[in-house]
Every structure is written in C-alpha cells, then in structure tokens.
Design a protein around this motif. Sequence first.
Motif, PDB file in Angstrom:
ATOM      1  N   PHE A   1     -18.342  38.987  25.854  1.00 19.75           N
ATOM      2  CA  PHE A   1     -19.649  38.805  25.218  1.00 19.75           C
ATOM      3  C   PHE A   1     -19.622  37.625  24.255  1.00 19.75           C
ATOM      4  O   PHE A   1     -20.541  36.792  24.243  1.00 19.75           O
ATOM      5  CB  PHE A   1     -20.054  40.073  24.463  1.00 19.75           C
ATOM      6  CG  PHE A   1     -21.141  39.846  23.440  1.00 19.75           C
ATOM      7  CD1 PHE A   1     -22.448  39.645  23.837  1.00 19.75           C
ATOM      8  CD2 PHE A   1     -20.838  39.801  22.078  1.00 19.75           C
ATOM      9  CE1 PHE A   1     -23.450  39.415  22.906  1.00 19.75           C
ATOM     10  CE2 PHE A   1     -21.825  39.580  21.145  1.00 19.75           C
ATOM     11  CZ  PHE A   1     -23.133  39.384  21.556  1.00 19.75           C
ATOM     12  N   ALA A   2     -18.574  37.541  23.430  1.00 20.57           N
ATOM     13  CA  ALA A   2     -18.483  36.466  22.447  1.00 20.57           C
ATOM     14  C   ALA A   2     -18.450  35.097  23.128  1.00 20.57           C
ATOM     15  O   ALA A   2     -19.128  34.157  22.702  1.00 20.57           O
ATOM     16  CB  ALA A   2     -17.235  36.651  21.576  1.00 20.57           C
ATOM     17  N   ILE A   3     -17.690  34.983  24.218  1.00 21.46           N
ATOM     18  CA  ILE A   3     -17.595  33.711  24.932  1.00 21.46           C
ATOM     19  C   ILE A   3     -18.956  33.300  25.487  1.00 21.46           C
ATOM     20  O   ILE A   3     -19.408  32.162  25.302  1.00 21.46           O
ATOM     21  CB  ILE A   3     -16.556  33.808  26.071  1.00 21.46           C
ATOM     22  CG1 ILE A   3     -15.151  33.961  25.479  1.00 21.46           C
ATOM     23  CG2 ILE A   3     -16.622  32.567  26.969  1.00 21.46           C
ATOM     24  CD1 ILE A   3     -14.084  34.241  26.516  1.00 21.46           C
ATOM     25  N   PHE A   4     -19.628  34.223  26.167  1.00 21.88           N
ATOM     26  CA  PHE A   4     -20.917  33.905  26.778  1.00 21.88           C
ATOM     27  C   PHE A   4     -21.982  33.644  25.705  1.00 21.88           C
ATOM     28  O   PHE A   4     -22.799  32.721  25.851  1.00 21.88           O
ATOM     29  CB  PHE A   4     -21.363  35.043  27.694  1.00 21.88           C
ATOM     30  CG  PHE A   4     -20.799  34.963  29.081  1.00 21.88           C
ATOM     31  CD1 PHE A   4     -21.542  34.449  30.128  1.00 21.88           C
ATOM     32  CD2 PHE A   4     -19.508  35.400  29.339  1.00 21.88           C
ATOM     33  CE1 PHE A   4     -21.019  34.354  31.404  1.00 21.88           C
ATOM     34  CE2 PHE A   4     -18.976  35.322  30.611  1.00 21.88           C
ATOM     35  CZ  PHE A   4     -19.722  34.797  31.653  1.00 21.88           C
ATOM     36  N   ALA A   5     -22.012  34.452  24.652  1.00 19.58           N
ATOM     37  CA  ALA A   5     -23.046  34.305  23.628  1.00 19.58           C
ATOM     38  C   ALA A   5     -22.901  32.980  22.878  1.00 19.58           C
ATOM     39  O   ALA A   5     -23.886  32.254  22.689  1.00 19.58           O
ATOM     40  CB  ALA A   5     -22.974  35.477  22.647  1.00 19.58           C
ATOM     41  N   ILE A   6     -21.690  32.657  22.451  1.00 20.65           N
ATOM     42  CA  ILE A   6     -21.481  31.412  21.707  1.00 20.65           C
ATOM     43  C   ILE A   6     -21.733  30.199  22.595  1.00 20.65           C
ATOM     44  O   ILE A   6     -22.400  29.231  22.189  1.00 20.65           O
ATOM     45  CB  ILE A   6     -20.059  31.370  21.118  1.00 20.65           C
ATOM     46  CG1 ILE A   6     -19.905  32.460  20.049  1.00 20.65           C
ATOM     47  CG2 ILE A   6     -19.763  29.997  20.518  1.00 20.65           C
ATOM     48  CD1 ILE A   6     -18.496  32.594  19.513  1.00 20.65           C
TER      49      ILE A   6
ATOM     50  N   PRO B   1     -32.605  30.970  22.853  1.00 20.94           N
ATOM     51  CA  PRO B   1     -31.315  31.641  23.083  1.00 20.94           C
ATOM     52  C   PRO B   1     -31.243  33.073  22.582  1.00 20.94           C
ATOM     53  O   PRO B   1     -30.508  33.886  23.140  1.00 20.94           O
ATOM     54  CB  PRO B   1     -30.318  30.746  22.335  1.00 20.94           C
ATOM     55  CG  PRO B   1     -31.136  30.028  21.313  1.00 20.94           C
ATOM     56  CD  PRO B   1     -32.490  29.846  21.909  1.00 20.94           C
ATOM     57  N   PHE B   2     -32.013  33.412  21.543  1.00 17.87           N
ATOM     58  CA  PHE B   2     -31.829  34.723  20.934  1.00 17.87           C
ATOM     59  C   PHE B   2     -32.214  35.871  21.865  1.00 17.87           C
ATOM     60  O   PHE B   2     -31.593  36.930  21.824  1.00 17.87           O
ATOM     61  CB  PHE B   2     -32.620  34.814  19.625  1.00 17.87           C
ATOM     62  CG  PHE B   2     -31.919  34.161  18.464  1.00 17.87           C
ATOM     63  CD1 PHE B   2     -30.684  34.603  18.052  1.00 17.87           C
ATOM     64  CD2 PHE B   2     -32.488  33.091  17.818  1.00 17.87           C
ATOM     65  CE1 PHE B   2     -30.019  33.989  16.996  1.00 17.87           C
ATOM     66  CE2 PHE B   2     -31.841  32.462  16.770  1.00 17.87           C
ATOM     67  CZ  PHE B   2     -30.606  32.916  16.351  1.00 17.87           C
TER      68      PHE B   2
ATOM     69  N   PHE C   1     -25.230  30.911  12.405  1.00 14.19           N
ATOM     70  CA  PHE C   1     -24.816  32.041  13.245  1.00 14.19           C
ATOM     71  C   PHE C   1     -23.483  31.760  13.934  1.00 14.19           C
ATOM     72  O   PHE C   1     -22.778  32.691  14.333  1.00 14.19           O
ATOM     73  CB  PHE C   1     -25.887  32.355  14.295  1.00 14.19           C
ATOM     74  CG  PHE C   1     -26.979  33.251  13.788  1.00 14.19           C
ATOM     75  CD1 PHE C   1     -26.725  34.558  13.414  1.00 14.19           C
ATOM     76  CD2 PHE C   1     -28.279  32.783  13.690  1.00 14.19           C
ATOM     77  CE1 PHE C   1     -27.738  35.392  12.943  1.00 14.19           C
ATOM     78  CE2 PHE C   1     -29.305  33.604  13.228  1.00 14.19           C
ATOM     79  CZ  PHE C   1     -29.027  34.904  12.858  1.00 14.19           C
ATOM     80  N   LEU C   2     -23.136  30.476  14.102  1.00  9.15           N
ATOM     81  CA  LEU C   2     -21.852  30.143  14.728  1.00  9.15           C
ATOM     82  C   LEU C   2     -20.677  30.574  13.855  1.00  9.15           C
ATOM     83  O   LEU C   2     -19.556  30.747  14.364  1.00  9.15           O
ATOM     84  CB  LEU C   2     -21.776  28.629  14.989  1.00  9.15           C
ATOM     85  CG  LEU C   2     -22.744  28.076  16.049  1.00  9.15           C
ATOM     86  CD1 LEU C   2     -22.628  26.558  16.125  1.00  9.15           C
ATOM     87  CD2 LEU C   2     -22.472  28.702  17.410  1.00  9.15           C
ATOM     88  N   THR C   3     -20.908  30.726  12.561  1.00  9.17           N
ATOM     89  CA  THR C   3     -19.840  31.177  11.665  1.00  9.17           C
ATOM     90  C   THR C   3     -19.701  32.692  11.640  1.00  9.17           C
ATOM     91  O   THR C   3     -18.736  33.207  11.052  1.00  9.17           O
ATOM     92  CB  THR C   3     -20.095  30.677  10.231  1.00  9.17           C
ATOM     93  OG1 THR C   3     -21.273  31.311   9.698  1.00  9.17           O
ATOM     94  CG2 THR C   3     -20.291  29.168  10.213  1.00  9.17           C
TER      95      THR C   3
ATOM     96  N   VAL D   1     -24.738  27.410  21.959  1.00  6.32           N
ATOM     97  CA  VAL D   1     -24.462  25.986  21.778  1.00  6.32           C
ATOM     98  C   VAL D   1     -25.173  25.155  22.838  1.00  6.32           C
ATOM     99  O   VAL D   1     -25.843  24.153  22.536  1.00  6.32           O
ATOM    100  CB  VAL D   1     -22.946  25.718  21.812  1.00  6.32           C
ATOM    101  CG1 VAL D   1     -22.658  24.220  21.813  1.00  6.32           C
ATOM    102  CG2 VAL D   1     -22.268  26.387  20.619  1.00  6.32           C
ATOM    103  N   LEU D   2     -25.046  25.551  24.113  1.00  2.00           N
ATOM    104  CA  LEU D   2     -25.650  24.789  25.196  1.00  2.00           C
ATOM    105  C   LEU D   2     -27.179  24.784  25.095  1.00  2.00           C
ATOM    106  O   LEU D   2     -27.823  23.755  25.355  1.00  2.00           O
ATOM    107  CB  LEU D   2     -25.220  25.363  26.545  1.00  2.00           C
ATOM    108  CG  LEU D   2     -23.740  25.191  26.894  1.00  2.00           C
ATOM    109  CD1 LEU D   2     -23.409  25.926  28.193  1.00  2.00           C
ATOM    110  CD2 LEU D   2     -23.380  23.720  27.011  1.00  2.00           C
TER     111      LEU D   2
END
Length: 227
Positions: free
Chosen positions: A102-107, A136-137, A65-67, A111-112
């Motif tokens: 959203f992208a910053i917080f979600a990724i 996380p989901f 999902f990171l890709t 990861v964390l």
Amino acid sequence: MEENNNMTAERSLEIITKQIEQSRRDVSKDVGQSLFISGLCTMCMALFIGLCILCTANTAFYLLFLTLPIVIYAILRYVNRNQTPTPSSLIGSMVHKTWVTFAIFAIAFFVLANLYNAFMGRMESAEVYARMMVHPFRIILLLMGMTITITGYILKSRWLVWCGIIGGLGGFMWESFYVTQTIVGRLFPLGSNYMGIASGLIPGIIIALFAFIGLTLPGMMLKKKSL
C-alpha cells in the motif's frame, strides 16, 4: 497402534491450531497499535495541512503528506522501544507485506499524479486542465480501504473489514462526486477564502474523519480484542 497415530495426529493439529491463533493475537495487538498511531498521525497531519492551506490558499502544503510515513515510523519506533518484538510468523509477514505494498503504490501514485498535474497546468488552458487533472486522494483513500479490508480478512476481524470498506468506499465516493466542493460552493461565495476552505479546511476534516474510521477505530478494537 493406529489409534495412537490418530491421537498423535489430532494432538499435533491441535498444537498447530493453537500456535496459529496465538500468532494471530500477537500480530493483531501489534497491528492494532500501528493502526491506532497511524490514524492519529494522519488525523493530525490532515488537520495541520488543512489549516495551513486555509491561511495561505497554497495547496503546495499537500506535499507534507510525503513526510507522513517517516513521522509514523519514528513514533512507532519510539513507542515500541521497550517492547519485546513479535516473533516472525506467516500472518505477521502477510500483514507487513500488505501495508508495504500500500505504501509503495500510494506514495508513487501521489508523486506521479502531482507531477502530471504540474505538467498539465503549464501546458494546457485552465478549462482543459480542470477536466484532465488527477485527484490522487480519492484513489489513495480507496487503496487504504482495500488494504485495511485485506488486513481484516487475514486477522479474521470483522470490525477491521467493515471499517476498511466504509472508510475506503466512503472516501472514494465523497471525493469522486465532489461533495466538498458542492457544499462549500453553496455555503461560501468565491470571494470569501473559497480556495482555503474548499482545498484545505474541509478536505482536512474529511481525511481526518476517514482516518479515524479506517485506522484509529479499528486499531482501538484490535488492541481491545487482543487483551
């Protein structure tokens, strides 16, 4: 003289209003295209990862999902390669910054959360880990729903607002109440590829469904509305 000034002010306000509405339509078309493609990519990625976990029972495939942001970006660049870029505007900037946030917080949270789960899995017993692990989901689905809803308010699109609310809250509640695990636990015994079904196939289908509700469907509606 005063009447002429009033007419000039009214004409200026009318021109500004038309420019704002035209900008909103242009941005709506671009956002609709982006949401539509993002939804399709998310659906395909979720189903692909679900099938991989179903076949291998290895949840490390979730890291794929990171890709997803890279895949979406590459496809959007390819699809829009011959299109005239939308002029910069306040509305476009607001929508862009909303999705970047959203992208910053979600990724970062994804990861964390996975790093925390990996650390706790090594440090604690299985029983303690089961109670303390982070899912996380459910949070990412909620963040996505909030982002879609805010975008809908910016673009004055009721479809987008309601799709964001239904998709975000629906996904969050589904994951929070372990609906997938409950259904799979009742239908399939632990010995019949329970891990692959509970952690791969069913979550993949659910994520694909909510991606359709929260991304693909509102993207189709925005594209249709902007024509």
